[in-house]
Design a protein around this motif. Structure first.
Motif, PDB file in Angstrom:
ATOM      1  N   HIS A 139      -0.319 -52.400  11.970  1.00  0.00           N
ATOM      2  CA  HIS A 139       0.067 -53.778  11.499  1.00  0.00           C
ATOM      3  C   HIS A 139       0.565 -54.553  12.791  1.00  0.00           C
ATOM      4  O   HIS A 139       1.394 -53.814  13.636  1.00  0.00           O
ATOM      5  N   ALA A 140       0.208 -55.663  13.065  1.00  0.00           N
ATOM      6  CA  ALA A 140       0.625 -56.513  14.171  1.00  0.00           C
ATOM      7  C   ALA A 140       2.032 -57.026  13.971  1.00  0.00           C
ATOM      8  O   ALA A 140       2.649 -57.190  12.690  1.00  0.00           O
ATOM      9  N   VAL A 141       2.921 -57.184  14.829  1.00  0.00           N
ATOM     10  CA  VAL A 141       4.274 -57.360  14.822  1.00  0.00           C
ATOM     11  C   VAL A 141       4.501 -58.654  15.774  1.00  0.00           C
ATOM     12  O   VAL A 141       3.974 -58.618  16.657  1.00  0.00           O
ATOM     13  N   ASP A 142       5.367 -59.519  15.012  1.00  0.00           N
ATOM     14  CA  ASP A 142       5.507 -60.829  15.910  1.00  0.00           C
ATOM     15  C   ASP A 142       7.000 -60.431  16.725  1.00  0.00           C
ATOM     16  O   ASP A 142       8.168 -60.310  16.288  1.00  0.00           O
ATOM     17  N   LEU A 143       6.555 -59.788  17.989  1.00  0.00           N
ATOM     18  CA  LEU A 143       7.692 -59.406  18.766  1.00  0.00           C
ATOM     19  C   LEU A 143       8.908 -60.406  19.080  1.00  0.00           C
ATOM     20  O   LEU A 143      10.001 -59.968  19.208  1.00  0.00           O
ATOM     21  N   ARG A 144       8.605 -61.499  19.246  1.00  0.00           N
ATOM     22  CA  ARG A 144       9.485 -62.638  19.363  1.00  0.00           C
ATOM     23  C   ARG A 144      10.336 -62.606  18.398  1.00  0.00           C
ATOM     24  O   ARG A 144      11.686 -62.586  18.589  1.00  0.00           O
ATOM     25  N   GLU A 145      10.015 -62.549  16.896  1.00  0.00           N
ATOM     26  CA  GLU A 145      10.651 -62.683  15.833  1.00  0.00           C
ATOM     27  C   GLU A 145      11.613 -61.242  15.469  1.00  0.00           C
ATOM     28  O   GLU A 145      12.614 -61.368  15.368  1.00  0.00           O
ATOM     29  N   GLU A 146      10.722 -60.280  15.857  1.00  0.00           N
ATOM     30  CA  GLU A 146      11.456 -58.679  15.479  1.00  0.00           C
ATOM     31  C   GLU A 146      12.551 -58.169  16.775  1.00  0.00           C
ATOM     32  O   GLU A 146      13.199 -57.437  16.507  1.00  0.00           O
ATOM     33  N   PHE A 147      12.206 -58.831  17.894  1.00  0.00           N
ATOM     34  CA  PHE A 147      12.722 -58.150  18.921  1.00  0.00           C
ATOM     35  C   PHE A 147      13.358 -59.243  19.970  1.00  0.00           C
ATOM     36  O   PHE A 147      14.721 -59.052  20.381  1.00  0.00           O
ATOM     37  N   CYS A 148      12.637 -59.918  20.736  1.00  0.00           N
ATOM     38  CA  CYS A 148      13.158 -60.747  21.793  1.00  0.00           C
ATOM     39  C   CYS A 148      13.988 -61.861  21.018  1.00  0.00           C
ATOM     40  O   CYS A 148      14.899 -62.029  22.027  1.00  0.00           O
ATOM     41  N   TYR A 149      13.926 -62.309  20.122  1.00  0.00           N
ATOM     42  CA  TYR A 149      15.016 -63.248  19.474  1.00  0.00           C
ATOM     43  C   TYR A 149      16.124 -62.593  19.237  1.00  0.00           C
ATOM     44  O   TYR A 149      17.468 -63.031  19.293  1.00  0.00           O
ATOM     45  N   PRO A 150      16.135 -61.645  18.303  1.00  0.00           N
ATOM     46  CA  PRO A 150      17.300 -60.953  17.650  1.00  0.00           C
ATOM     47  C   PRO A 150      18.307 -60.471  18.667  1.00  0.00           C
ATOM     48  O   PRO A 150      19.440 -60.315  18.307  1.00  0.00           O
ATOM     49  N   LEU A 151      17.814 -59.858  19.797  1.00  0.00           N
ATOM     50  CA  LEU A 151      18.695 -59.291  20.631  1.00  0.00           C
ATOM     51  C   LEU A 151      19.559 -59.871  21.068  1.00  0.00           C
ATOM     52  O   LEU A 151      20.722 -59.819  21.089  1.00  0.00           O
ATOM     53  N   PRO A 152      19.214 -61.087  21.723  1.00  0.00           N
ATOM     54  CA  PRO A 152      20.282 -62.045  22.597  1.00  0.00           C
ATOM     55  C   PRO A 152      21.438 -62.503  21.547  1.00  0.00           C
ATOM     56  O   PRO A 152      22.340 -62.892  21.800  1.00  0.00           O
ATOM     57  N   ILE A 153      20.506 -62.871  20.485  1.00  0.00           N
ATOM     58  CA  ILE A 153      21.508 -63.668  19.257  1.00  0.00           C
ATOM     59  C   ILE A 153      22.662 -62.777  18.907  1.00  0.00           C
ATOM     60  O   ILE A 153      23.809 -63.008  18.809  1.00  0.00           O
ATOM     61  N   GLN A 154      22.216 -61.323  18.747  1.00  0.00           N
ATOM     62  CA  GLN A 154      23.355 -60.413  18.339  1.00  0.00           C
ATOM     63  C   GLN A 154      24.307 -60.224  19.390  1.00  0.00           C
ATOM     64  O   GLN A 154      25.465 -59.965  19.142  1.00  0.00           O
ATOM     65  N   VAL A 155      23.789 -60.081  20.791  1.00  0.00           N
ATOM     66  CA  VAL A 155      24.566 -59.835  21.830  1.00  0.00           C
ATOM     67  C   VAL A 155      25.626 -61.152  22.013  1.00  0.00           C
ATOM     68  O   VAL A 155      26.670 -60.792  22.241  1.00  0.00           O
ATOM     69  N   ILE A 156      25.068 -62.085  22.017  1.00  0.00           N
ATOM     70  CA  ILE A 156      26.093 -63.504  21.987  1.00  0.00           C
ATOM     71  C   ILE A 156      27.113 -63.339  20.723  1.00  0.00           C
ATOM     72  O   ILE A 156      28.174 -63.746  20.970  1.00  0.00           O
ATOM     73  N   GLY A 157      26.527 -63.052  19.713  1.00  0.00           N
ATOM     74  CA  GLY A 157      27.585 -62.634  18.655  1.00  0.00           C
ATOM     75  C   GLY A 157      28.622 -61.936  18.862  1.00  0.00           C
ATOM     76  O   GLY A 157      29.842 -62.012  18.389  1.00  0.00           O
ATOM     77  N   GLU A 158      28.443 -60.633  19.501  1.00  0.00           N
ATOM     78  CA  GLU A 158      29.074 -59.797  19.865  1.00  0.00           C
ATOM     79  C   GLU A 158      30.201 -60.131  20.942  1.00  0.00           C
ATOM     80  O   GLU A 158      31.458 -59.994  20.768  1.00  0.00           O
ATOM     81  N   LEU A 159      29.667 -61.015  21.957  1.00  0.00           N
ATOM     82  CA  LEU A 159      30.399 -61.480  23.058  1.00  0.00           C
ATOM     83  C   LEU A 159      31.519 -62.450  22.402  1.00  0.00           C
ATOM     84  O   LEU A 159      32.660 -62.396  22.858  1.00  0.00           O
ATOM     85  N   LEU A 160      30.865 -63.445  21.466  1.00  0.00           N
ATOM     86  CA  LEU A 160      32.067 -64.444  20.874  1.00  0.00           C
ATOM     87  C   LEU A 160      32.626 -63.866  19.774  1.00  0.00           C
ATOM     88  O   LEU A 160      33.660 -64.647  19.326  1.00  0.00           O
ATOM     89  N   GLY A 161      32.518 -62.714  19.198  1.00  0.00           N
ATOM     90  CA  GLY A 161      33.229 -62.316  18.149  1.00  0.00           C
ATOM     91  C   GLY A 161      32.868 -62.884  16.984  1.00  0.00           C
ATOM     92  O   GLY A 161      33.851 -63.429  16.022  1.00  0.00           O
ATOM     93  N   LEU A 162      31.596 -63.454  16.763  1.00  0.00           N
ATOM     94  CA  LEU A 162      31.173 -64.470  15.717  1.00  0.00           C
ATOM     95  C   LEU A 162      31.179 -63.568  14.369  1.00  0.00           C
ATOM     96  O   LEU A 162      30.565 -62.612  14.317  1.00  0.00           O
ATOM     97  N   PRO A 163      31.754 -64.172  13.391  1.00  0.00           N
ATOM     98  CA  PRO A 163      31.883 -63.439  12.148  1.00  0.00           C
ATOM     99  C   PRO A 163      30.258 -63.371  11.716  1.00  0.00           C
ATOM    100  O   PRO A 163      29.485 -64.305  11.802  1.00  0.00           O
TER     101      PRO A 163
END
Length: 414
Positions: A139-163
């Protein structure tokens, strides 16, 4: 230099590089029209842009130095309003910029960035498991949606201590900030929702401080004067960290993957030791600048461009706006030769302005590079047969002339 016959910038960013080439063709500095008919001078010459970015006669403070703002011609329904109205180091000038950057620098340390590496590796591994599951049975995967996008948003969440419960709303509002063709209602809605999320974050961190950037910014102060960030400066600094720290890295990853899959010989250079992943990252930043055009800067006084290596007799007048055309400058033949538009990881000089230059150079650049250094080799090691599942020229761009990436990056995980 008369402001006449401006090139109208497409707010949807449908053809970033075509538009950048047209800007360059009109000369190193040319009049452009931004959304709602706002005039600006687009600078596409890399050497000239670098000089302007370090010239003290160029400001980012709209309230003090943009005539159009002073005249009351910029309203909150302008799609770029957030980019010029916020009160943080991004829009500050002179001693005020130095004060704000000092406060933020004390919180956003190299140690804090380096300490994130193990967590970035964990997040990357988990996301690659998700990609593998989504791509099962070919199956084809939308790599932006499944990988490129969630990685930075999770990292910035960790950095900021985002609930965790604020994560979904954060994604929506960040996307909205980069939606440069939004209508008035959408602009107002996103602006209000973004501040609501930031307010909840600050309340949570005041109640329970942690070893995170938000808590550090709340307590940051200059040692001598004891100056802290005001409440508005705090919220707007968090807005800057989230927007800049997320979107640029998403596009860096997205564009790097796309460039390698459409230029397999370049990927072979990496696999066979003729180039490194750092070469991939820097060439992507040069040739596929994550931020295509960054609003706005302003002339503090008349700027005779001939004195800065620009066209003789050309002058940007006091109070006029300047658009840093990073996508155009990254492929400037004056800087990189006749093959400037070619993605080449073995290129000797990959100098670029993708993270800005001078006093406004992006504080988050080391974190963005770190995420890419972890994510890209992990992706291609896990899926060595990765291929595009759709024609390369058929991928729609992000709906923004500022952000340069793709709305989707469908791939087959081999």
């Amino acid at each position: 230099m008369e402001f006449s016959n401006p090139m109208v910038i497409d707010p949807t960013g449908r053809d970033i590089h075509g538009e950048a080439a047209r800007i360059r063709a009109r000369g190193p500095v040319t009049p452009v029209e931004l959304p709602h008919g706002v005039p600006a001078w687009a600078v596409s010459s890399a050497p000239l842009l670098k000089r302007l970015l370090t010239d003290p006669r160029v400001s980012k403070d709209a309230r003090r130095h943009w005539q159009r703002w002073s005249d009351g011609e910029v309203s909150p329904d302008w799609p770029l309003y957030t980019w010029v109205a916020v009160r943080n180091m991004f829009t500050a000038y002179g001693t005020e910029h130095k004060r704000l950057r000092t406060l933020v620098s004390k919180a956003f340390t190299a140690r804090r960035t380096a300490a994130l590496r193990p967590r970035i590796e964990e997040i990357t591994a988990a996301l690659l498991d998700r990609v593998a599951k989504a791509g099962a049975d070919g199956h084809a995967v939308d790599l932006r949606e499944e990988f490129c996008y969630p990685l930075p948003i999770q990292v910035i969440g960790e950095l900021l201590g985002l609930p965790e419960e604020l994560g979904a709303e954060l994604r929506v509002v960040v996307d909205g900030v980069f939606h440069t063709s939004a209508d008035a209602a959408e602009v107002a809605d996103i602006y209000a929702r973004f501040y609501a999320v930031l307010g909840e974050l600050v309340v949570a961190k005041r109640a329970a401080p942690g070893d995170d950037l938000t808590s550090a910014l709340i307590s940051a102060h200059e040692e001598e004067g004891g100056t802290r960030l005001s409440e508005q400066e705090l919220l707007d600094t968090l807005m800057l960290m989230i927007s800049a720290g997320h979107e640029t890295t998403v596009n860096l990853l997205d564009n790097a993957v796309h460039a390698l899959l459409t230029h397999p010989a370049q990927l072979a250079h990496v696999h066979e030791g003729r180039a490194s992943w750092d070469d991939v990252i820097e060439e992507t930043l040069r040739a596929e600048a994550p931020v295509a055009s960054l609003p706005l800067r302003y002339a503090v006084e008349d700027l005779p461009l001939g004195e800065l290596g620009g066209p003789d007799g050309a002058v940007i007048r006091k109070g006029e706006a300047i658009l840093a055309a990073y996508a155009a400058a990254g492929r400037d033949p004056e800087q990189h030769g006749p093959d400037a538009a070619v993605f080449d990881v073995t290129r000797a000089s990959k100098d670029h302005l993708a993270f800005g230059y001078g006093v406004h150079h992006c504080l988050g650049a080391p974190l963005g590079r770190l995420e890419a250094r972890v994510a890209l080799p992990a992706l291609f090691d896990r899926f060595p047969g990765l291929t595009l599942a759709a024609p390369a020229d058929g991928l729609p761009p992000v709906d923004s002339f500022i952000s340069h990436g793709h709305r989707s990056l469908p791939v087959l995980t081999g």
